[in-house]
Design a protein around this motif. Structure first.
Motif: not given
Length: 496
Positions: A465, A468-469, A473, A488, A491
């Protein structure tokens, strides 16, 4: 002494095939009984002026065929025992007395011990007509199976297969389902009704999926599956797997497979086991099916290597496993009882101890910790060691004691690191901490290997994750700071 019993066969239904000797027996008998009047030869017996009594009333009174057959045998033995000396009771059955006649086998088993003389005269069986009407020679390989007890494991496509006792559409449905375990749904099979009986015979070729839609099933019906050498029909059989592995290891087989030894493919067995476990964790049945096949291949290869040496074959492996399963489950295959899983496990352990005694080993002299493979993953091995020790009382009383032990081991590890102990000592303290953590898992009723596997999968999801985040960006993981990744991560804890 009472009367004797003579069993005669009425043939498949064609009056021209009834032998002179059987006709004489019927005409000279003191009494004639027939298993059922549902047979074409009844009209012939009327013409011969033979008076018969049938056991059809027993079929109506009983709930199952085994009960019917046992009651018929009982009745005949009673009548013979009560009959006059020298009298002959004739029992007439459809077809040949020794083909698919349970009552005949029961009489053969019992008459001797009951002091009743028994004679059997053959007759044309439904098989004689099947060989003629269906046009095959049984010398090519042939098997006769009973529809009422048909199991897919009995089927051998390389043999001509006749399935008798297909009394009705329900039985035909059971036959269809068994055949579909091995044959394609559209495979052509043959249904024969009243073979050799003039005016009643029907021979129908139908795709397998329509087998139970055919009309006219009754006492004179059968299903015929012609033999085939098509290897594809054997692809679902264990025999075919054994054959393929043998070919791969043969001089004409695969050069790579021929070169392998137990040692060279040892790691494969471990890898395939973990790949199966991965499919279980992912709840992926389709992938699991494939990986279980790969794991089975490893068993087959190791067994084949030993078969080539003459030590054992995979069939010895199977026999040993079957023997063990039956022996260790006396509550299933014996007279012992087990009301719950705990009692079943106790039975298993008792029978394991008995096995050791039979092998000349004294369970009392062995270690409580015996039986744990030395090459198990360390966390799993720690769990099993503690579990075995706990069975003899070497255990904490409550999980709170385990937590105290974990805190103690953590403190010792921290001290070893802070005071700069030698690496070996630090590693030892880390091992003690992990061992204590495994004990906590046992108190929680959890497998530590599974618990850690779940955490590993959770970590993978959350770390991906983050990747991917960052990718969204326009950044790579290498270009990002710990602070960015940790933000992150927080999150991810709420999302994956």
């Amino acid at each position: 002494m009472g009367a004797s019993i003579t069993i005669v066969g009425l043939g498949s239904g064609n009056p021209d095939r009834l032998t002179v000797g059987i006709v004489k027996q019927l005409q000279q008998a003191s009494e004639v009984y027939v298993r059922t009047k549902e047979h074409p030869m009844m009209s012939v017996l009327d013409d011969l002026q033979v008076t018969v009594r049938s056991f059809d009333y027993i079929y109506e009174a009983k709930d199952s065929f085994p009960e019917v057959y046992a009651s018929i045998a009982d009745a005949l033995i009673e009548k013979a025992a009560a009959g006059a000396d020298g009298a002959v009771i004739v029992y007439a059955v459809p077809g040949h007395p020794m083909v698919a006649e349970s009552t005949v086998q029961m009489l053969r088993d019992r008459c001797g011990s009951e002091g009743i003389e028994l004679a059997i005269l053959g007759g044309e069986s439904f098989l004689d007509e099947a060989f003629i009407r269906l046009g095959f020679d049984p010398i090519e390989g042939f098997q006769l199976l009973d529809a009422s007890g048909l199991n897919a494991s009995f089927l051998q496509p390389q043999l001509h297969t006749v399935i008798g006792q297909v009394y009705d559409a329900f039985t035909a449905s059971d036959v269809k389902l068994a055949l579909m375990e091995l044959y394609p749904d559209d495979y052509t099979v043959i249904v024969g009704h009243a073979l050799g009986v003039e005016g009643q015979e029907k021979v129908l070729r139908v795709p397998l999926y329509e087998l139970d839609r055919v009309e006219g099933y009754g006492n004179l019906s059968l299903v015929y599956v012609p033999r085939s050498d098509d290897d594809m029909l054997r692809q679902r059989t264990f025999a075919r797997l054994h054959e393929i592995v043998g070919i791969l290891r043969s001089p004409e087989g695969c050069p790579w497979d021929r070169e392998q030894t137990h040692e060279s493919i040892r790691k494969n067995l471990i890898e395939e086991t973990y790949e199966v476990l991965e499919t279980i964790d992912e709840d992926d049945p389709e992938h699991m099916q494939e990986e279980l096949g790969d794991l089975l291949l490893q068993v087959m290869l190791h067994s084949q290597m030993e078969e080539e040496l003459g030590t054992f074959s995979v069939f010895d492996v199977i026999q040993g496993l079957n023997d063990k399963l039956i022996f260790r489950h006396p509550h299933v295959f014996g007279k012992t009882r087990a009301e719950d899983a705990e009692e079943a496990l106790q039975n298993w352990e008792q029978m394991k101890a008995e096995e050791k005694r039979r092998k000349g080993q004294n369970p009392e002299e062995s270690s409580v910790l015996d039986g744990i493979p030395k090459d198990l993953p360390a966390l799993m091995k720690a769990y099993k060691l503690q579990k075995k020790a706990s069975k003899v009382g070497f255990d904490w009383e409550r999980i709170g004691d385990v937590f105290l032990k974990i805190e103690e081991e953590l403190a010792e590890l921290r001290e070893a690191v802070e005071k700069g102990y030698a690496p070996e000592e630090q590693i030892g303290e880390l091992g003690d901490l992990l061992f204590a953590a495994a004990n906590a898992a046992r108190f929680l009723g959890a497998d530590p290997e599974e618990a850690l596997s779940r955490t590993n999968r959770k970590f993978v999801r959350r770390f991906r994750f983050i990747e991917e985040q960052l990718r969204a960006q326009g950044k790579t993981i290498q270009e990002s700071s710990l602070e960015e990744m940790d933000a992150i991560w927080q999150q991810a804890k709420n999302q994956v």
